[in-house]
Motif scaffolding. Structure first.
Motif, PDB file in Angstrom:
ATOM      1  N   LEU A  15      11.289  11.367  -4.548  1.00 44.77           N
ATOM      2  CA  LEU A  15       9.941  12.041  -4.499  1.00 44.77           C
ATOM      3  C   LEU A  15       9.989  13.359  -4.403  1.00 44.77           C
ATOM      4  O   LEU A  15      10.662  14.136  -3.532  1.00 44.77           O
ATOM      5  N   GLN A  19       4.690  15.259  -4.455  1.00 43.25           N
ATOM      6  CA  GLN A  19       4.632  13.571  -4.631  1.00 43.25           C
ATOM      7  C   GLN A  19       4.560  12.982  -3.144  1.00 43.25           C
ATOM      8  O   GLN A  19       3.805  12.100  -2.780  1.00 43.25           O
ATOM      9  N   THR A  23       1.577  11.037  -1.271  1.00 49.26           N
ATOM     10  CA  THR A  23       1.787   9.667  -0.910  1.00 49.26           C
ATOM     11  C   THR A  23       1.552   9.371   0.515  1.00 49.26           C
ATOM     12  O   THR A  23       1.001   8.621   1.067  1.00 49.26           O
TER      13      THR A  23
END
Length: 69
Positions: A15, A19, A23
């Motif tokens: 990631l 991201q 998340t």
């Protein structure tokens, strides 16, 4: 096989920082909030179902057990 056709291989286990932040926000805030809202709504409906909104439901006996306070 796709790598042979010139498409780059994508590593879905990595990631980037954006991201990872998104998340974390979803895991720690949005998902628990959504679960809480759904749980509260279901609980409220089970405890006080409210008036019957359709004559069809009354015909099916869905609303027949509701007695207004």
């Amino acid at each position: 096989m796709e790598e042979k056709n010139g498409k780059p291989k994508i590593d879905y286990t990595v990631l980037d920082p954006k991201q990872a932040a998104l998340t974390s926000v979803w895991a720690l805030a949005i998902t628990p909030l959504a679960i809480s809202v759904v749980s509260s709504t279901v609980s409220q409906f089970n405890n006080e179902p409210g008036p019957c909104v359709s004559k069809a439901f009354e015909g099916l006996g869905i609303c027949s057990s509701y007695i207004p306070h």
